[in-house]
Design a protein around this motif. Structure first.
Motif, PDB file in Angstrom:
ATOM      1  N   ARG A   2      10.522-137.845  76.171  1.00 25.03           N
ATOM      2  CA  ARG A   2      10.450-136.546  75.991  1.00 25.03           C
ATOM      3  C   ARG A   2      11.186-136.127  74.783  1.00 25.03           C
ATOM      4  NH1 ARG A   2       8.650-131.979  78.501  1.00 25.03           N
ATOM      5  NH2 ARG A   2       6.849-132.710  79.735  1.00 25.03           N
ATOM      6  N   ASN A  75       2.908-122.619  73.487  1.00 21.21           N
ATOM      7  CA  ASN A  75       2.543-122.207  74.879  1.00 21.21           C
ATOM      8  C   ASN A  75       3.260-120.887  75.283  1.00 21.21           C
ATOM      9  OD1 ASN A  75       5.169-122.997  74.907  1.00 21.21           O
ATOM     10  ND2 ASN A  75       5.148-124.277  76.693  1.00 21.21           N
ATOM     11  N   ASP A  79       0.737-117.657  76.595  1.00 20.84           N
ATOM     12  CA  ASP A  79       1.034-116.977  77.670  1.00 20.84           C
ATOM     13  C   ASP A  79       0.869-115.563  77.461  1.00 20.84           C
ATOM     14  OD1 ASP A  79       0.949-119.225  79.351  1.00 20.84           O
ATOM     15  OD2 ASP A  79       3.116-118.512  80.184  1.00 20.84           O
ATOM     16  N   GLN A  99       0.741-130.191  75.876  1.00 21.12           N
ATOM     17  CA  GLN A  99       0.022-129.206  76.767  1.00 21.12           C
ATOM     18  C   GLN A  99      -1.145-128.847  76.208  1.00 21.12           C
ATOM     19  OE1 GLN A  99       2.728-126.052  77.339  1.00 21.12           O
ATOM     20  NE2 GLN A  99       4.147-127.280  78.300  1.00 21.12           N
TER      21      GLN A  99
HETATM   22  C1  LIG Z   1       6.407-124.455  76.932  1.00 26.08           C
HETATM   23  O1  LIG Z   1       6.821-125.857  77.057  1.00 26.08           O
HETATM   24  C2  LIG Z   1       7.895-126.292  77.154  1.00 26.08           C
HETATM   25  C3  LIG Z   1       8.326-127.697  76.720  1.00 26.08           C
HETATM   26  O2  LIG Z   1       7.383-128.437  77.929  1.00 26.08           O
HETATM   27  C4  LIG Z   1       8.544-125.687  78.601  1.00 26.08           C
HETATM   28  O3  LIG Z   1       9.903-126.182  78.770  1.00 26.08           O
HETATM   29  C5  LIG Z   1       8.159-124.186  78.660  1.00 26.08           C
HETATM   30  O4  LIG Z   1       8.638-123.831  79.856  1.00 26.08           O
HETATM   31  C6  LIG Z   1       6.650-123.881  78.243  1.00 26.08           C
HETATM   32  N1  LIG Z   1       6.776-122.039  78.183  1.00 26.08           N
HETATM   33  C7  LIG Z   1       5.738-121.731  78.724  1.00 26.08           C
HETATM   34  C8  LIG Z   1       5.834-120.285  78.706  1.00 26.08           C
HETATM   35  O5  LIG Z   1       4.811-122.220  79.173  1.00 26.08           O
END
Ligand SMILES: *[C@@H]1O[C@H](CO)[C@@H](O)[C@H](O)[C@H]1NC(C)=O
Ligand SMILES: *[C@@H]1O[C@H](CO)[C@@H](O)[C@H](O)[C@H]1NC(C)=O
Length: 357
Positions: A2, A75, A79, A99
């Motif tokens: 990671r 990400n 959202d 992701q």
């Molecule tokens: C986006 O990805 C990061 C790293 O995997 C994670 O910590 C975070 O919660 C994610 N945020 C959303 C809004 O999904």
């Protein structure tokens, strides 16, 4: 393994934030002040003129760590965008820190896997998600169904080559093996550094990368779209004078961004598809490729040279150049708030309408 999601700022970078911000504000004022008498070398609309000036200054002035600190992650932007539009969200964990995000119905007849640009160092902005929903709506209006599956990959330099290619490949593997779409219904797409990833994934499919698990395909993919693909990690742009006035980036980004991605690794055909021999392209398992570029972008000579080499080995490559347009205009113009159709964006839409099943 990671990687940390964010890069730590040095004290100097923290202290530098205010002066940097001031210089960007100044660039915006200057662009606004000189907008009236500007030459044709600058963007046509006022919004683009000012937006590009701000972007040129920000990318040239801020370090990779500062940019990442200031911008929301891919990400998070996904959202936020999907909530605001009240669209259903679905994120899949692809492992290895990556992701995948669905936009539209994952059961659609055509799946476009999109790799965002930003020099491997910047996240995707809302312009991307606007662009995706436009593509989906435009394809639907010709009675074809399209969904987009886009990737949050680990930014450089937190991870370096070939991590991003491995993550890009896992997005394709997910659509094939878990969403059960046949290759003939899958299109790859990407812009700038994401266009580099499209080329790297096609390269991997034809010539498996030694550090990435191979993906056997039962048939060729339906197509690939590369908007302003950055297929050369060359950082020396001094041979020809570069005119950045109509673009949103300057040659100043080439060094830091390619260094962050390569992390000291030697360049090869997966990083620099522009340097591959003709027979490297010949076995790419894809039916057709659309390459787009902007008439005013600093990468245009690189894009033209790339297409020429590509065509020497693989015949079905179309090049669309949008006159007067900047780097990744179909996406970044939406981000900046300019909703005028670009010639590149129009061709992507008509190409999808034509070639989707
Ligand atoms: C986006 O990805 C990061 C790293 O995997 C994670 O910590 C975070 O919660 C994610 N945020 C959303 C809004 O999904
Ligand atoms: C799409 O399908 C609808 C309903 O079947 C039909 O009325 C319309 O003409 C079709 N449009 C196109 C562009 O094929």
């Amino acid at each position: 393994m990671r990687q940390p999601a964010t890069l730590a700022l040095s004290l100097a970078e923290k202290l530098d934030f205010l002066p940097a911000l001031a210089s960007i504000v100044l660039a915006i004022f200057w662009a606004a002040l000189t907008a009236l008498g500007r030459s044709k070398a600058y963007p046509k609309t006022l919004a683009l003129h000012i937006g590009y000036a701000a972007f040129r200054k920000a990318t040239a002035r801020l370090s990779v760590a500062q940019m990442q600190y200031a911008l929301p992650t891919t990400n998070k932007t996904y959202d936020h965008f999907m909530r605001k539009r009240q669209l259903p969200r679905k994120t899949v964990n692809l492992g290895d820190g990556a992701q995948g995000h669905w936009i539209g119905d994952e059961k659609a007849d055509n799946i476009l896997i999109w790799y965002h640009g930003g020099g491997f160092a910047l996240p995707a902005n809302t312009g991307y998600f606007n662009f995706f929903t436009k593509l989906i709506a435009a394809t639907a209006s010709s009675n074809k169904s399209l969904a987009v599956f886009t990737l949050t990959y680990t930014l450089a330099p937190q991870a370096t080559y070939p991590t991003q290619i491995r993550q890009a490949v896992s997005a394709l593997r997910h659509v094939l093996d878990h969403a059960h779409h046949p290759p003939a219904s899958i299109l790859l797409g990407g812009d700038s550094a994401g266009g580099n990833l499209v080329g790297a994934v096609l390269s991997h499919l034809a010539h498996p990368h030694p550090l990435i698990a191979p993906v056997p395909l039962s048939a060729p993919l339906r197509g690939a779209i590369m908007i302003a693909p950055w297929t050369s990690m060359e950082t020396d742009y001094s041979a020809d004078p570069i005119d950045s006035r109509g673009d949103l980036i300057t040659p100043a980004v080439a060094g830091p961004w390619s260094q962050a991605y390569l992390g000291g690794a030697p360049r090869d055909y997966y990083t620099d598809l522009s340097t591959a021999p003709a027979d490297w392209y010949a076995s790419f398992p894809v039916d057709r490729v659309l390459v787009c570029g902007g008439g005013c972008e600093i990468l245009l000579p690189v894009i033209r040279d790339f297409v020429e080499k590509f065509r020497a080995g693989f015949s079905n490559v179309e090049l669309c150049v949008g006159a007067g347009e900047g780097h990744v205009a179909p996406i970044y113009n939406l981000y900046i708030g300019d909703r005028d159709e670009t010639a590149q964006g129009k061709r992507v839409v008509s190409w999808l309408r034509e070639f989707c099943v």
